[in-house]
Design a protein around this motif. Structure first.
Motif, PDB file in Angstrom:
ATOM      1  N   ASN A 318       5.482  -0.830  -4.782  1.00 47.86           N
ATOM      2  CA  ASN A 318       4.757   0.568  -4.299  1.00 47.86           C
ATOM      3  C   ASN A 318       3.850   0.058  -3.302  1.00 47.86           C
ATOM      4  OD1 ASN A 318       3.476   2.771  -4.117  1.00 47.86           O
ATOM      5  ND2 ASN A 318       2.086   2.532  -5.946  1.00 47.86           N
ATOM      6  N   CYS A 319       4.113   0.577  -1.871  1.00 50.06           N
ATOM      7  CA  CYS A 319       3.147   0.045  -0.715  1.00 50.06           C
ATOM      8  C   CYS A 319       2.059   1.008  -0.532  1.00 50.06           C
ATOM      9  CB  CYS A 319       3.962  -0.166   0.452  1.00 50.06           C
ATOM     10  SG  CYS A 319       5.262  -1.426   0.234  1.00 50.06           S
ATOM     11  N   VAL A 320       0.863   0.544  -0.486  1.00 49.38           N
ATOM     12  CA  VAL A 320      -0.093   1.318  -0.275  1.00 49.38           C
ATOM     13  C   VAL A 320      -0.839   1.329   1.250  1.00 49.38           C
ATOM     14  CG1 VAL A 320      -2.539   2.234  -1.147  1.00 49.38           C
ATOM     15  CG2 VAL A 320      -0.916   1.221  -2.823  1.00 49.38           C
ATOM     16  N   ALA A 321      -1.308   2.244   1.568  1.00 49.06           N
ATOM     17  CA  ALA A 321      -2.168   2.507   3.111  1.00 49.06           C
ATOM     18  C   ALA A 321      -2.921   1.137   3.291  1.00 49.06           C
ATOM     19  CB  ALA A 321      -2.204   3.611   3.525  1.00 49.06           C
ATOM     20  N   CYS A 322      -3.123   0.662   4.338  1.00 50.45           N
ATOM     21  CA  CYS A 322      -4.155  -0.411   4.353  1.00 50.45           C
ATOM     22  C   CYS A 322      -5.558   0.424   4.697  1.00 50.45           C
ATOM     23  CB  CYS A 322      -3.713  -1.268   5.618  1.00 50.45           C
ATOM     24  SG  CYS A 322      -4.674  -2.852   5.822  1.00 50.45           S
ATOM     25  N   PRO A 323      -6.368  -0.076   3.945  1.00 48.10           N
ATOM     26  CA  PRO A 323      -7.753   0.455   3.975  1.00 48.10           C
ATOM     27  C   PRO A 323      -8.436   0.175   5.168  1.00 48.10           C
ATOM     28  CG  PRO A 323      -8.157  -1.254   2.680  1.00 48.10           C
ATOM     29  CD  PRO A 323      -6.695  -1.155   2.782  1.00 48.10           C
ATOM     30  N   VAL A 324      -9.375   0.927   5.397  1.00 47.63           N
ATOM     31  CA  VAL A 324     -10.273   1.221   6.578  1.00 47.63           C
ATOM     32  C   VAL A 324     -10.934  -0.278   6.782  1.00 47.63           C
ATOM     33  CG1 VAL A 324     -12.290   2.283   7.995  1.00 47.63           C
ATOM     34  CG2 VAL A 324     -10.442   3.621   6.870  1.00 47.63           C
ATOM     35  N   ASN A 325     -11.038  -0.821   8.132  1.00 50.90           N
ATOM     36  CA  ASN A 325     -11.694  -2.164   8.151  1.00 50.90           C
ATOM     37  C   ASN A 325     -10.979  -3.290   7.755  1.00 50.90           C
ATOM     38  OD1 ASN A 325     -13.853  -0.538   9.587  1.00 50.90           O
ATOM     39  ND2 ASN A 325     -15.010  -0.364   7.693  1.00 50.90           N
ATOM     40  N   HIS A 326      -9.726  -2.994   7.365  1.00 53.52           N
ATOM     41  CA  HIS A 326      -8.922  -4.094   6.839  1.00 53.52           C
ATOM     42  C   HIS A 326      -7.427  -4.025   8.014  1.00 53.52           C
ATOM     43  CE1 HIS A 326     -11.210  -3.553   3.543  1.00 53.52           C
ATOM     44  NE2 HIS A 326     -10.827  -4.852   3.010  1.00 53.52           N
TER      45      HIS A 326
END
Length: 334
Positions: A318-326
């Motif tokens: 399960n791949c999750v979108a990279c968070p802001v500022n990362h």
């Protein structure tokens, strides 16, 4: 040769009977009234194993017949039986290979067909085929070599072909019901882990491929199942025995480095996403076991089972979108 006494005999002369004849009355088992000596050469009849007119000349009884004493003509052996030359009674008529004498038939003999899954050799007694073998439904079999391995079994030519000892078909082979008794290896690029396989369709594509089957019509005969091995696409995982439906998708925003992947650990998240650490490799996978029934062609043999295991999975990861500022490079790391 024995002698007979002509009617004109004064008691001092006896004449020789012709070759292979003798006086009828010498036998103690002659039925009274069947023959009365009359002082002529006709008192001389064929001995056992010969036939001809009373008084001769006589001939030897031919093959497949028998001649009792005094026989004018040979008597044919019963159907499906034979005898050597000069046979003297119907007990010399032996049932042919593949037949056996009916014990209650009396005289004359009756030769019955050897039943299926038995063989009747020179002993003329039905002998059952060894365990897990049969005559393939055929009757009138005359040798143990007419007993063939049941479907899902084979005979190892180096140890058991003469004793007809059937052995369970091994992995990556299939053993159909036929007269060859052989294990047949799976075609190149295909395999299975079934013990007791009977069909070539049990041979599935190896890991990294998935199997597609097509039914090809043969007109009036049964359809033929054609198996095709297709290379697993990028973003998909194909374990051994995979079908198109059982491929394991890496999941959204995930893929594999190359085609032909065969393990979920080869999935990784694309750049811009990262693996959910609560959903790691194989979290949604369960192992299933399926069994098929292997029926024996012998009524006396119980059915058996052949089983194999495979995995059923949802998305591999399960791949999750990279968070802001990362930033998240393509990776297998959570």
């Amino acid at each position: 040769a024995t002698k007979y006494s002509p009617l004109s005999n004064t008691g001092t002369t006896c004449l020789n009977c012709p070759s292979n004849t003798e006086r009828f009355s010498l036998e103690t088992d002659v039925v009274p009234g069947d023959h009365k000596e009359n002082g002529t050469i006709t008192d001389c009849v064929a001995i056992h194993g010969f036939y001809g007119p009373w008084g001769g000349p006589v001939r030897e009884c031919p093959n497949n017949t028998y001649c009792i004493k005094g026989a004018r003509v040979p008597t044919l052996c019963p159907a499906n039986s034979t005898s050597p030359r000069r046979s003297q009674s119907n007990t010399s008529c032996a049932c042919n290979i593949g037949y056996y004498p009916w014990a209650n038939a009396g005289i004359p003999r009756v030769c019955l067909q050897c039943p299926r899954n038995n063989y009747c050799s020179a002993s003329n007694v039905p002998i059952p085929c060894p365990p897990l073998t049969s005559t393939l439904g055929l009757i009138r079999r005359g040798s143990i070599n007419d007993c063939y391995a049941d479907a899902g079994y084979f005979m190892a030519t180096d140890t058991s072909i003469d004793e007809r000892r059937a052995m369970l078909c091994t992995e990556n082979y299939y053993c159909p019901l036929d007269m060859n008794n052989n294990r047949i290896p799976c075609p190149s690029g295909r395999e299975h882990d079934i013990k007791g396989s009977r069909f070539h369709t049990d041979c599935m594509c190896k890991a990294g491929y998935y199997t597609e089957t097509t039914e090809i019509s043969q007109g009036t005969t049964e359809n033929v199942t054609q198996i095709q091995c297709i290379l697993c696409e990028e973003g998909q995982i194909c374990h051994s025995r995979s079908t198109k439906a059982s491929r394991i998708p890496c999941g959204p925003s995930a893929t594999t480095i190359k085609t032909g992947s065969d393990d979920i650990s080869q999935c990784f998240c694309l750049a811009g996403s990262y693996m959910n650490e609560t959903h790691v490799y194989g979290a949604t996978c369960t192992t299933l076991e399926e069994c098929i029934t292997v029926e024996s062609t012998l009524e006396s043999q119980p059915e058996s089972y052949a089983c194999y295991k495979h995995r059923l999975c949802g998305n591999a990861i399960n791949c999750v979108a990279c968070p802001v500022n990362h930033y998240c490079p393509a990776s297998r790391n959570a």
